[in-house]
Motif scaffolding. Sequence first.
Motif, PDB file in Angstrom:
ATOM      1  N   ARG A  69       9.844  51.110  20.706  1.00  0.00           N
ATOM      2  CA  ARG A  69       9.823  50.139  21.791  1.00  0.00           C
ATOM      3  C   ARG A  69       9.061  48.855  21.457  1.00  0.00           C
ATOM      4  O   ARG A  69       9.583  47.750  21.593  1.00  0.00           O
ATOM      5  CB  ARG A  69       9.178  50.827  22.998  1.00  0.00           C
ATOM      6  N   ASP A  70       7.813  48.997  20.980  1.00  0.00           N
ATOM      7  CA  ASP A  70       7.013  47.798  20.693  1.00  0.00           C
ATOM      8  C   ASP A  70       7.625  46.977  19.563  1.00  0.00           C
ATOM      9  O   ASP A  70       7.665  45.746  19.633  1.00  0.00           O
ATOM     10  CB  ASP A  70       5.580  48.195  20.338  1.00  0.00           C
ATOM     11  N   GLU A  71       8.105  47.682  18.552  1.00  0.00           N
ATOM     12  CA  GLU A  71       8.746  46.980  17.438  1.00  0.00           C
ATOM     13  C   GLU A  71       9.941  46.158  17.926  1.00  0.00           C
ATOM     14  O   GLU A  71      10.133  45.020  17.514  1.00  0.00           O
ATOM     15  CB  GLU A  71       9.263  48.000  16.415  1.00  0.00           C
ATOM     16  N   ILE A  72      10.730  46.798  18.803  1.00  0.00           N
ATOM     17  CA  ILE A  72      11.928  46.123  19.311  1.00  0.00           C
ATOM     18  C   ILE A  72      11.540  44.883  20.119  1.00  0.00           C
ATOM     19  O   ILE A  72      12.077  43.783  19.921  1.00  0.00           O
ATOM     20  CB  ILE A  72      12.772  47.102  20.165  1.00  0.00           C
ATOM     21  N   ILE A  73      10.550  45.048  21.001  1.00  0.00           N
ATOM     22  CA  ILE A  73      10.114  43.914  21.823  1.00  0.00           C
ATOM     23  C   ILE A  73       9.581  42.783  20.947  1.00  0.00           C
ATOM     24  O   ILE A  73       9.937  41.611  21.140  1.00  0.00           O
ATOM     25  CB  ILE A  73       9.044  44.366  22.841  1.00  0.00           C
ATOM     26  N   ASN A  78       9.865  37.383  18.675  1.00  0.00           N
ATOM     27  CA  ASN A  78       9.532  36.480  17.574  1.00  0.00           C
ATOM     28  C   ASN A  78      10.731  35.877  16.862  1.00  0.00           C
ATOM     29  O   ASN A  78      10.561  35.104  15.931  1.00  0.00           O
ATOM     30  CB  ASN A  78       8.662  37.208  16.556  1.00  0.00           C
ATOM     31  N   ASN A  79      11.948  36.295  17.262  1.00  0.00           N
ATOM     32  CA  ASN A  79      13.126  35.762  16.582  1.00  0.00           C
ATOM     33  C   ASN A  79      14.185  35.381  17.599  1.00  0.00           C
ATOM     34  O   ASN A  79      14.380  36.094  18.573  1.00  0.00           O
ATOM     35  CB  ASN A  79      13.713  36.816  15.639  1.00  0.00           C
ATOM     36  N   GLN A  80      14.864  34.271  17.329  1.00  0.00           N
ATOM     37  CA  GLN A  80      15.926  33.909  18.260  1.00  0.00           C
ATOM     38  C   GLN A  80      17.125  34.846  18.112  1.00  0.00           C
ATOM     39  O   GLN A  80      17.797  35.167  19.078  1.00  0.00           O
ATOM     40  CB  GLN A  80      16.385  32.457  18.052  1.00  0.00           C
ATOM     41  N   ILE A  81      17.340  35.288  16.866  1.00  0.00           N
ATOM     42  CA  ILE A  81      18.487  36.163  16.613  1.00  0.00           C
ATOM     43  C   ILE A  81      18.020  37.390  15.835  1.00  0.00           C
ATOM     44  O   ILE A  81      17.203  37.267  14.911  1.00  0.00           O
ATOM     45  CB  ILE A  81      19.543  35.451  15.756  1.00  0.00           C
ATOM     46  N   CYS A  82      18.502  38.553  16.190  1.00  0.00           N
ATOM     47  CA  CYS A  82      18.209  39.736  15.400  1.00  0.00           C
ATOM     48  C   CYS A  82      19.346  40.738  15.503  1.00  0.00           C
ATOM     49  O   CYS A  82      20.194  40.653  16.385  1.00  0.00           O
ATOM     50  CB  CYS A  82      16.892  40.375  15.830  1.00  0.00           C
ATOM     51  N   VAL A  83      19.338  41.672  14.560  1.00  0.00           N
ATOM     52  CA  VAL A  83      20.334  42.740  14.564  1.00  0.00           C
ATOM     53  C   VAL A  83      19.606  44.057  14.798  1.00  0.00           C
ATOM     54  O   VAL A  83      18.616  44.350  14.125  1.00  0.00           O
ATOM     55  CB  VAL A  83      21.094  42.802  13.214  1.00  0.00           C
ATOM     56  N   ILE A  84      20.057  44.826  15.759  1.00  0.00           N
ATOM     57  CA  ILE A  84      19.505  46.163  15.971  1.00  0.00           C
ATOM     58  C   ILE A  84      20.619  47.163  15.693  1.00  0.00           C
ATOM     59  O   ILE A  84      21.686  47.085  16.294  1.00  0.00           O
ATOM     60  CB  ILE A  84      18.969  46.334  17.405  1.00  0.00           C
ATOM     61  N   SER A  85      20.361  48.055  14.753  1.00  0.00           N
ATOM     62  CA  SER A  85      21.411  49.024  14.432  1.00  0.00           C
ATOM     63  C   SER A  85      20.925  50.427  14.729  1.00  0.00           C
ATOM     64  O   SER A  85      19.724  50.703  14.747  1.00  0.00           O
ATOM     65  CB  SER A  85      21.813  48.897  12.965  1.00  0.00           C
ATOM     66  N   GLY A  86      21.858  51.293  14.964  1.00  0.00           N
ATOM     67  CA  GLY A  86      21.498  52.676  15.248  1.00  0.00           C
ATOM     68  C   GLY A  86      22.730  53.484  15.553  1.00  0.00           C
ATOM     69  O   GLY A  86      23.719  52.955  16.035  1.00  0.00           O
ATOM     70  N   GLU A  87      22.658  54.760  15.237  1.00  0.00           N
ATOM     71  CA  GLU A  87      23.814  55.630  15.447  1.00  0.00           C
ATOM     72  C   GLU A  87      23.861  56.113  16.888  1.00  0.00           C
ATOM     73  O   GLU A  87      22.904  55.938  17.650  1.00  0.00           O
ATOM     74  CB  GLU A  87      23.748  56.823  14.491  1.00  0.00           C
ATOM     75  N   THR A  88      24.966  56.756  17.230  1.00  0.00           N
ATOM     76  CA  THR A  88      25.095  57.295  18.588  1.00  0.00           C
ATOM     77  C   THR A  88      23.935  58.241  18.884  1.00  0.00           C
ATOM     78  O   THR A  88      23.479  58.973  18.019  1.00  0.00           O
ATOM     79  CB  THR A  88      26.412  58.089  18.748  1.00  0.00           C
ATOM     80  N   GLY A  89      23.485  58.173  20.108  1.00  0.00           N
ATOM     81  CA  GLY A  89      22.414  59.055  20.512  1.00  0.00           C
ATOM     82  C   GLY A  89      21.028  58.477  20.288  1.00  0.00           C
ATOM     83  O   GLY A  89      20.027  59.088  20.650  1.00  0.00           O
ATOM     84  N   CYS A  90      20.936  57.255  19.714  1.00  0.00           N
ATOM     85  CA  CYS A  90      19.607  56.695  19.473  1.00  0.00           C
ATOM     86  C   CYS A  90      19.074  56.020  20.729  1.00  0.00           C
ATOM     87  O   CYS A  90      17.889  55.772  20.850  1.00  0.00           O
ATOM     88  CB  CYS A  90      19.620  55.723  18.293  1.00  0.00           C
ATOM     89  N   GLY A  91      19.943  55.719  21.665  1.00  0.00           N
ATOM     90  CA  GLY A  91      19.493  55.164  22.941  1.00  0.00           C
ATOM     91  C   GLY A  91      19.437  53.645  23.000  1.00  0.00           C
ATOM     92  O   GLY A  91      18.968  53.074  23.980  1.00  0.00           O
ATOM     93  N   LYS A  92      19.946  52.967  21.968  1.00  0.00           N
ATOM     94  CA  LYS A  92      19.810  51.507  21.977  1.00  0.00           C
ATOM     95  C   LYS A  92      20.564  50.843  23.133  1.00  0.00           C
ATOM     96  O   LYS A  92      20.056  49.903  23.745  1.00  0.00           O
ATOM     97  CB  LYS A  92      20.268  50.901  20.636  1.00  0.00           C
ATOM     98  N   CYS A 235      19.216  37.072   9.325  1.00  0.00           N
ATOM     99  CA  CYS A 235      18.283  37.278  10.428  1.00  0.00           C
ATOM    100  C   CYS A 235      17.707  38.690  10.334  1.00  0.00           C
ATOM    101  O   CYS A 235      18.310  39.579   9.737  1.00  0.00           O
ATOM    102  CB  CYS A 235      18.997  37.062  11.761  1.00  0.00           C
ATOM    103  N   PRO A 236      16.505  38.897  10.893  1.00  0.00           N
ATOM    104  CA  PRO A 236      15.854  40.204  10.744  1.00  0.00           C
ATOM    105  C   PRO A 236      16.677  41.342  11.362  1.00  0.00           C
ATOM    106  O   PRO A 236      17.433  41.137  12.304  1.00  0.00           O
ATOM    107  CB  PRO A 236      14.528  40.039  11.469  1.00  0.00           C
ATOM    108  N   LYS A 237      16.463  42.510  10.798  1.00  0.00           N
ATOM    109  CA  LYS A 237      17.252  43.678  11.175  1.00  0.00           C
ATOM    110  C   LYS A 237      16.311  44.829  11.471  1.00  0.00           C
ATOM    111  O   LYS A 237      15.286  44.988  10.820  1.00  0.00           O
ATOM    112  CB  LYS A 237      18.098  44.071   9.963  1.00  0.00           C
ATOM    113  N   LEU A 238      16.664  45.609  12.450  1.00  0.00           N
ATOM    114  CA  LEU A 238      15.854  46.793  12.753  1.00  0.00           C
ATOM    115  C   LEU A 238      16.796  47.974  12.901  1.00  0.00           C
ATOM    116  O   LEU A 238      17.822  47.872  13.556  1.00  0.00           O
ATOM    117  CB  LEU A 238      15.097  46.573  14.061  1.00  0.00           C
ATOM    118  N   GLU A 239      16.396  49.080  12.270  1.00  0.00           N
ATOM    119  CA  GLU A 239      17.262  50.249  12.351  1.00  0.00           C
ATOM    120  C   GLU A 239      16.602  51.344  13.165  1.00  0.00           C
ATOM    121  O   GLU A 239      15.453  51.714  12.920  1.00  0.00           O
ATOM    122  CB  GLU A 239      17.584  50.737  10.941  1.00  0.00           C
TER     123      GLU A 239
END
Length: 831
Positions: A69-73, A78-92, A235-239
């Motif tokens: 949660r904190d990482e995502i926030i 801090n970035n205008q654009i970002c990519v958040i990736s995750g498989e089914t069931g991760c809750g994104k 742009c930064p990416k979070l998995e």
Amino acid sequence: MYIDDLQFKHKFSNIVTGKIDEKLEFAATIKGDPHLDALYYEQFLESKRDLKYGLMMKKRMKLPAFEMRDEIINLIENNQICVISGETGCGKTTQVAQFILDDYLTKQKGSTCRIVCTQPRRISAISIAMRVAEERAEKLGNSVGYQIRLEKELPRVKGSITFCTTGVILKQMESDPSLDGVSHLILDEIHERDIMSDFIISLMKTVITKRKDLKLILMSATLNSDKFSKYYDNCPKLEIPGFTYHVEEYYLEDAIKHTGFEFSLPLNKFREKQNPKFHFMKRNYDKRHAEYMRQFGPYLRKLRYDKRYTLDVIQQLENPNCEELSYDLIVDLIIYICHKMKEAGAILVFLTGYSEISQLHNLLQFHRNFNVQDYLILPLHSQMPTVDQRQIFEPPPPGIKRKIILSTNIAETSITIDDVVYVIDCGKHKMKKYCPETNNQTLLSEWVTLANAKQRKGRAGRVKPGICYHLYHRGREQFLDSYPLPEILRTRLEDVILMIKLLQLGPAMEFLQTLLDKPSEKTVEVSIELLKRMNALDEEENLTPLGFHLARLPVHPQIGKMLLLGSIFSCLDPILSIAASLDYKDAFQLPLGKTEAAELKKDQLANDCKSDHILSHIALTRFEECVTQFQAKSFCWEYFLSYYTLVLQQNMKKQFMLYLRDMNFVTDTDPKARDDEEFEELVIHPDHKRVQLHKKSILVTEGVYESPFLVYYLRLKSTSDFIHDATMVHPLPLIFFGDQYAQHIDNGVTSISVNRCLKFKCSEATMMLISELKKQMDWFLEYKISNPGLVDWTTDTPDVKVLIAVMELITNEDTGEIDLSAYDDYDDNTV
DNA sequence: GAGCACTGC
């Protein structure tokens, strides 16, 4: 009058040839409201004390996304654009928007937060919104809402999350490209690479340069998330790690090993019957066998060396037909799972289409080693009535051992059945493709991609560990593509180009070059050509008045043009029905095992109208005439129609009327208000190819055609080159509403041609009359489209007289007053 | 003689 027209068109073209940048200059930053900030903060604290909120929170905290949660926030802040990736069931999908909103609410700046989250499908937009509202212990319409076409439950304007389909936000951006008031745009499921997502991803590149305070969050599956990050300058990416249960993956070799299945020898039936074609077949087979061994020989040798499989199994794999769909093998596998596997749970079988589902269903029904009464077998196909049933999602009734679902790829993404534990993946799927060189659309079966196979496998692990059988061998895997071809590379682009024009993004080709995957130049050319031919674009590729209307209407341009002409000619009601049916979908269903009964009822409903289009209007009219919901449902049941499809078609008609009213083509939104007479008129697609009428068309059973001409909307190549929908038409409507009108005199014989392929013999007097009427009608239509307004049928002006003359001529064609006969050598595209 | 799946203020 016509001089005004030219001036109007000139003025008009200035309005629509600006640049998007100019519009974006006015983009405002979001202003906070301290009063609302405090109020929303209080409400948030209040809801957190709710018992239900606490209970839901316990579940939410178990999601992998919650730990990040904190990482995502921080990433988003801090970035205008970002990519958040995750498989089914991760809750994104359910959590990310809430993290952002809760953070704003807690920091007492809730009024500056307005999140829009896009989904590719209508159902997911609604169900996710409902889920998120539930998690917040709220009702829809407070801080959470949704909007899809013709249906919305919007949240408060500030401090809220809206889930909508990508199409809805794109349509809004046509008039508000800066997304005024939106603080965060989340584009979900972009790995699916549907046209709308690809388009908005590129469009946002321009928008974010002017909306510095707008955050863009791209959400995708992990597999190809790099592509999106690269597209946005790394742009930064979070998995986020996924959470699904382990699914044991088996392949064809395992299926053979488990069931002891043997494929029939490929040439047996020819050998037995002393078939004269035997030698030909044998040569053919030998060639295929050699090719197969060249491709998979190394893999099969490795298998022998490994000794993981017996020689019997490996010999089966040496049969080049072993990967072809075998119903017997699937039946054996189903029986094996039913008899040998202890773990409870449904079986989901992925097949390619209707006939495969039907055949497998039949085999299971009468199989001697399979006690049908013990099982619930459910076919699942968009055109089968079962899609609307709850049975699919519910646990099987008492006394039933297992639920077995025979499905198309509809169960891959659109329909999720939680209790599936076993998946059988036939390894193939059907895919619509477009070839610009031949202007053909095809629907053919092909190998799935690794991404599809992974998704299918994942369907077995939603509630507990599962098992998946792929019916190709492991050697095949290295030859499978990684991802399906993005939709934008598989379709024609008329509507995308109109959208580019309405958004003032410059030359179509230039913008299309900036997409994640660029469509072929040929496809763009073909589409621009068609738009020019329709008079939607001028020679410089600017929107014409007609093009401007077509771009705004939420239908394909050809259907849009039909709507406009329908309103000018005052025959709107049938045209609205036809537009809804063609642009959305046919309401007729295909119940398994009852197709003949369905056909009979369809014919009965058609009442000899000789038109699939008019038939769709009859169905919808009869539906609209039902007074109670019960009546409507009985009507649907009797005629094998989909209730939900008809409801949506009915609402689409109302929506079209609102658009036509806003464009000034009508003043009343009652479709029947001004309908003078029943006569239909459709867009014509000439082609010099031999085609066949699809069996679902009611014209298929019609023996004698009064006219050799048909108009159609969809032509699609599958097992043959098919026309899917047709209306019989007489020559005169073709002449008046076809394009590329020309007249000829060959050796003293006068004739008229349209579409460069249809030529009609006629007397010189007829030719002169038609030509004059057609010229005047075209002038008038163009004028009406540039200057929309009701046609006053009671006046005596020359224009109205022309229209009336044309209508009389067309509707009285069979009286034989006019001598008009088709040239034989030009009627190539008659059926 | 036959029907992958989506989507639009």
